[in-house]
Design an enzyme around this catalytic site. Structure first.
Site, PDB file in Angstrom:
ATOM      1  N   LYS A  32       0.874  -1.175   0.000  1.00  0.00           N
ATOM      2  CA  LYS A  32       0.000   0.000   0.000  1.00  0.00           C
ATOM      3  C   LYS A  32       0.905   1.217   0.000  1.00  0.00           C
ATOM      4  O   LYS A  32       1.701   1.415   0.907  1.00  0.00           O
ATOM      5  CB  LYS A  32      -0.882  -0.003   1.234  1.00  0.00           C
ATOM      6  CG  LYS A  32      -1.705   1.251   1.376  1.00  0.00           C
ATOM      7  CD  LYS A  32      -2.639   1.114   2.542  1.00  0.00           C
ATOM      8  CE  LYS A  32      -3.438   2.367   2.741  1.00  0.00           C
ATOM      9  NZ  LYS A  32      -4.401   2.183   3.858  1.00  0.00           N
TER      10      LYS A  32
ATOM     11  N   LYS B 214      -2.264  -1.578  -3.612  1.00  0.00           N
ATOM     12  CA  LYS B 214      -3.174  -0.426  -3.531  1.00  0.00           C
ATOM     13  C   LYS B 214      -2.378   0.872  -3.527  1.00  0.00           C
ATOM     14  O   LYS B 214      -1.411   0.992  -2.789  1.00  0.00           O
ATOM     15  CB  LYS B 214      -3.963  -0.535  -2.223  1.00  0.00           C
ATOM     16  CG  LYS B 214      -4.761   0.666  -1.911  1.00  0.00           C
ATOM     17  CD  LYS B 214      -5.300   0.554  -0.516  1.00  0.00           C
ATOM     18  CE  LYS B 214      -6.028   1.805  -0.159  1.00  0.00           C
ATOM     19  NZ  LYS B 214      -6.469   1.765   1.242  1.00  0.00           N
TER      20      LYS B 214
END
Ligand code: PB1
Length: 339
Positions: free
Chosen positions: A205, A258
């Site tokens: 992320k 992400k």
């Protein structure tokens, strides 16, 4: 003619794409069906509210009493999984995010109801502190504003356990603290839940600039500073690989990258390295907004460009796509048209 024929014949591509069926055979691993989708939902602590989110057109926060009406038609169209985010307006926030694991957390109230209303629906809960802490960071801070990692992962394990005890099928830690996967797995094991609650790690992320609409939606922006001390630098492949190795070692059941549209190289690299793990990707709020506004400005056709993006995510190695466009995509699939 020498065996192998005219080598020029090998480089004729049109013979593989001159009709729809032939073209379809060129990307069978890129198809989008309901099982490839996970629908993120904001659950607010005003039980009867439907609050449209200005920065995410078409997306709303839902009170628990409005969830069934919103989700029923989607489940009928084959929705298989949701990812829940709590948003608190009427509940105090504090240094440790205490109310992330009390009955005041609207997600904790929603999980058992969703499991009753929709037995076939797989329910994932995002595990983080930022929506519940007064400082808006994803972990617990020391007096100087630095992350206290060990205190943070202990707290995150408590929150994950609360969701697991409420009936969640998946807990998904989005905090990016070091060692939280191991702490959560151990907590689930200590409580007899490790074999029936899956851990979806937000593995790679990045400290992206594409989270603004979400932070508006969940009222979870950091009160000061940023998240660059715990979310990965956007330029780093090495840290993404190290994060994945760490999370796999600690027992993650599924991995995630992400944001995704500008990180598909990472998706491909991690899927190639860990083919035995389902690879989730999160089409984040900023990506949603970019596509939405481009289509609204008629710069692109929403369905055509979204289909192209989704099939590209699948081509890069994504197995499941977390996307706010899920309702539209279900409509298109349910309408019988190939995505
Ligand atoms: O759609 C999005 O932008 C997702 C944002 C994401 C939710 N898991 C986080 C990003 C952020 O605000 O830093 C929230 C962090 N727990």
């Amino acid at each position: 003619m020498a065996s192998g024929g005219n080598p020029a014949n090998k480089h004729i591509l049109h013979s593989s794409i001159f009709n729809k069926t032939l073209r379809g055979w060129q990307g069978l691993n890129c198809e989008i069906t309901q099982k490839n989708l996970m629908y993120p939902i904001f659950i607010v602590d005003d039980e009867n509210a439907v609050q449209p989110i200005q920065s995410m057109p078409g997306i709303s926060r839902f009170g628990i009493n409005r969830l069934k009406d919103h989700l029923s038609p989607l489940v009928e169209k084959g929705l298989q999984s949701v990812l829940l985010f709590g948003v608190i307006n009427n509940v105090p926030k504090d240094e440790t995010g205490s109310n992330a694991s009390t009955e005041k957390n609207p997600v904790l109230k929603a999980v058992p109801k969703l499991k009753t209303w929709f037995p076939s629906l797989t329910v994932a809960c995002d595990v983080c502190l930022c929506a519940y802490t007064s400082h808006g960071h994803c972990g617990i801070l020391d007096k100087d504003g630095y992350i206290k990692n060990d205190d943070s992962i202990k707290r995150l394990a408590e929150v994950a356990l609360a969701y697991a005890k409420a009936g969640a099928d998946i807990v998904a830690p989005s905090d990016m603290m070091d060692g939280r996967i191991g702490a959560i797995k151990q907590s689930l094991r200590d409580n007899g839940l490790v074999n029936r609650v899956s851990v979806l790690s937000y593995t790679a992320k990045f400290a992206s600039n594409l989270y603004g609409p979400f932070r508006d939606a969940s009222k979870s922006a950091p009160a000061f500073g940023d998240r660059k001390c715990y979310q990965l630098p956007s330029e780093s492949t090495g840290l993404a690989l190290r994060a994945a190795a760490r999370d796999v070692e600690e027992g993650a059941d599924m991995l995630m990258v992400k944001p995704v549209l500008i990180y598909m190289d990472i998706v491909k690299e991690l899927k190639n390295k860990y083919p035995e793990y389902p690879m989730f990707v999160y089409q984040v709020s900023g990506e949603f907004a970019m596509i939405h506004h481009a289509a609204k400005a008629e710069a692109v056709d929403l369905r055509l460009v979204l289909t192209e993006v989704l099939s590209s995510l699948r081509r890069s190695g994504a197995d499941v796509i977390i996307t706010y466009f899920t309702p539209q995509i279900l409509d298109w699939i349910h309408g019988g048209s190939k995505l």
